[in-house]
Motif scaffolding. Structure first.
Motif, mmCIF file in Angstrom:
data_model
loop_
_atom_site.group_PDB
_atom_site.id
_atom_site.type_symbol
_atom_site.label_atom_id
_atom_site.label_comp_id
_atom_site.label_asym_id
_atom_site.label_seq_id
_atom_site.Cartn_x
_atom_site.Cartn_y
_atom_site.Cartn_z
ATOM 1 N N THR A 326 0.827 -1.210 0.000
ATOM 2 C CA THR A 326 0.000 0.000 0.000
ATOM 3 C C THR A 326 0.856 1.253 0.000
ATOM 4 O OG1 THR A 326 -1.856 -1.083 1.111
ATOM 5 C CG2 THR A 326 -1.690 1.315 1.335
ATOM 6 N N ALA A 330 1.245 4.099 -2.861
ATOM 7 C CA ALA A 330 0.892 5.473 -2.531
ATOM 8 C C ALA A 330 2.009 6.451 -2.874
ATOM 9 C CB ALA A 330 0.544 5.588 -1.049
ATOM 10 N N GLN A 359 -3.238 0.492 -9.228
ATOM 11 C CA GLN A 359 -3.497 0.103 -7.843
ATOM 12 C C GLN A 359 -3.543 1.339 -6.939
ATOM 13 O OE1 GLN A 359 -4.139 -3.144 -6.639
ATOM 14 N NE2 GLN A 359 -4.332 -3.446 -8.842
ATOM 15 N N LEU A 363 -6.634 3.266 -4.040
ATOM 16 C CA LEU A 363 -6.405 3.432 -2.614
ATOM 17 C C LEU A 363 -7.299 4.524 -2.030
ATOM 18 C CD1 LEU A 363 -2.496 3.268 -2.352
ATOM 19 C CD2 LEU A 363 -4.143 1.484 -1.727
ATOM 20 N N GLN A 367 -7.018 3.526 4.017
ATOM 21 C CA GLN A 367 -6.101 2.412 3.735
ATOM 22 C C GLN A 367 -4.647 2.834 3.929
ATOM 23 O OE1 GLN A 367 -7.732 1.577 -0.263
ATOM 24 N NE2 GLN A 367 -7.879 -0.567 0.367
ATOM 25 N N VAL A 368 -4.322 4.012 3.451
ATOM 26 C CA VAL A 368 -2.947 4.497 3.603
ATOM 27 C C VAL A 368 -2.644 4.730 5.081
ATOM 28 C CG1 VAL A 368 -1.338 6.348 3.031
ATOM 29 C CG2 VAL A 368 -2.935 5.509 1.292
#
Length: 483
Positions: A326, A330, A359, A363, A367-368
């Motif tokens: 993730t 990001a 992807q 996000l 989630q981050v």
């Protein structure tokens, strides 16, 4: 114990076999001229590089030698010199080099010539090094197989059928075959450590912030990728790190170094305790033979008074990996989106780059945030481990060097991989912890394929890691490199 390279290359000459520390001393004491040193390495590149494609965008020989002559004249006048004075170096092609093409391994930047240096490149120049060209990378550094559509693949230093690893694959091969005395690399998911392991050299991922990142448009969020040194010895790594490291005002997450790393190696390590994580109790698929080589390396550490103990931390390693993925998306995925949004450029992106962007676009902020919380918990867990141990050790890679024609590994030790980088999961733990990690060579399997082991220290414990690496290096029955 070190197999011969399968490339039909001549033996390296006496100058090219000298360490970077020895070469710097010989130049400073006028025992070797800068021209002699630079010419020797250019001759070596001419003889070897066509077979492995490690160095790209090589400058014109006459221009490089003219710079060497100017350096000799400066020395003859009694001019001041830096620690890298007269040493030839090729900069990884992900780093900006003023006036010298920087492609990032991408057709999008095939003709891009920056107007400024990366901060560490500027420091290398100031220390007197002569930049001769660049070292090859995978496109935008994605994946650990150095190939791209601008320059083509870089081949392993030992076997032309195998990958050099990546993304610092060109740097590792150039070192291993004595085409440069030192090299820089960078590391997000093992990009310094993996190619060092695959080519029997040393690669050091420093603590987060020790080397200033940039210049860049984002100076706060992108924290997990770092620059670092590579070398044929731990002392050579310390020599380059001394010049790369230290606070830069335009890199607000950077910090000052605490003295000279090279001088610090004059105090030898007196032993310590190593937490051996192995394959994390079976969580990591690891190709047979790798753990055995690491066990042999741990026995050498015992000879240097470092005692190891098997440990499996109480951690949800799958959740930790998903946090790494993730956070990578990001940062890397979002950074690549500017090219993805241009249809003409999108067609030039490799599939892995497109995947990272797409992807990243899925996000959400929660989630981050959850990933950063998971990362913070891992950092706390590491600190608790370092309360009891001086170092953590893991294999550097989960597989031996594989065929260079492979785009990415779909299976490791009978277990399917669900992404192009899942097989490099072992590299994520130092990255997420912001820890220094040194690849040390551990030997070769029955097919003469090299492997390495990671020595991971606590954040800002860089010198202690290097000292331990130097103590281990003294026990090795073979030298780093391939020639």
């Amino acid at each position: 114990m070190r197999p011969k390279t399968k490339h039909a290359v001549p033996p390296a000459g006496d100058i090219c076999r000298l360490s970077a520390v020895e070469l710097a001393g010989a130049i400073g004491q006028r025992r070797l001229s800068v021209r002699e040193v630079v010419a020797a390495f250019l001759d070596r590149i001419e003889a070897v590089n066509p077979q492995v494609n490690a160095i790209v965008s090589l400058r014109d020989r006459a221009g490089i030698l003219a710079e060497a002559d100017s350096a000799d004249a400066h020395l003859a006048r009694g001019g001041e010199t830096g620690a890298l004075f007269g040493l030839p170096i090729a900069i990884k092609d992900l780093a900006l080099t003023k006036g010298l093409k920087t492609t990032f391994g991408s057709p999008i930047f095939a003709d891009f010539v920056p107007g400024e240096d990366d901060f560490f490149v500027e420091r290398v120049r100031k220390a007197g090094a002569i930049i001769i060209g660049k070292t090859n990378v995978p496109e935008f550094g994605l994946g650990s197989n150095t190939y791209n559509n601008v320059f083509g693949p870089t081949l392993n230093a030992f076997d032309p059928a195998l990958t050099a690893g990546g993304s610092s694959g060109g740097a590792a091969v150039a070192l291993a075959l004595d085409m440069v005395p030192i090299a820089d690399g960078s590391d997000f998911g093992g990009s310094l450590r993996n190619p060092a392991a695959y080519n029997n050299v040393y690669g050091f991922r420093p603590s987060q912030g020790l080397l200033p990142a940039g210049p860049d448009i984002d100076v706060f969020h992108a924290q997990m990728g770092v620059e670092g040194p590579m070398g044929r010895s731990v002392r050579d790594i310390a020599l380059l790190l001394d010049e790369q490291a230290g606070y830069h005002p335009r890199a607000p997450l950077s910090h000052d170094k605490q003295g000279s790393f090279l001088d610090g190696l004059s105090t030898k390590a007196t032993g310590g305790r190593i937490a051996w994580l192995g394959d994390l109790g079976g969580h990591l698929p690891v190709e047979p033979g790798i753990v055995d080589l690491c066990h042999a390396a741990l026995a050498r550490f015992a000879d240097a008074s470092f005692h190891s103990e098997a440990q499996v931390p109480d951690v949800d390693f799958e959740a930790l990996w998903q946090a790494f993925v993730t956070l990578r998306q990001a940062s890397s995925g979002c950074a690549l989106k500017v090219h993805y949004d241009d249809p003409a450029k999108r067609r030039l992106l490799k599939p892995e780059a497109v995947w990272e962007v797409e992807q990243a676009m899925r996000l959400t902020a929660p989630q981050v945030h959850a990933a950063t919380v998971r990362r913070s918990a891992w950092h706390r867990k590491l600190l608790s481990i370092f309360d009891r141990f001086d170092l953590v050790a893991l294999p550097t890679a989960q597989v031996f060097p594989f065929e260079v024609a492979t785009d990415w590994l779909r299976e490791v030790a009978g277990r399917a991989m669900d992404s192009y980088h899942r097989w490099m999961q072992v590299s994520a733990f130092a990255t997420l912890g912001g820890c220094p990690a040194l690849n040390v060579p551990v030997g070769f399997d029955g097919k003469s394929r090299p492997m390495g082991m990671q020595l991971i220290g606590p954040p800002r414990g860089d010198l202690a890691v290097l000292r331990a690496g130097a103590a281990y290096e003294a026990t090795l029955p073979w030298q780093a490199g391939a020639s």
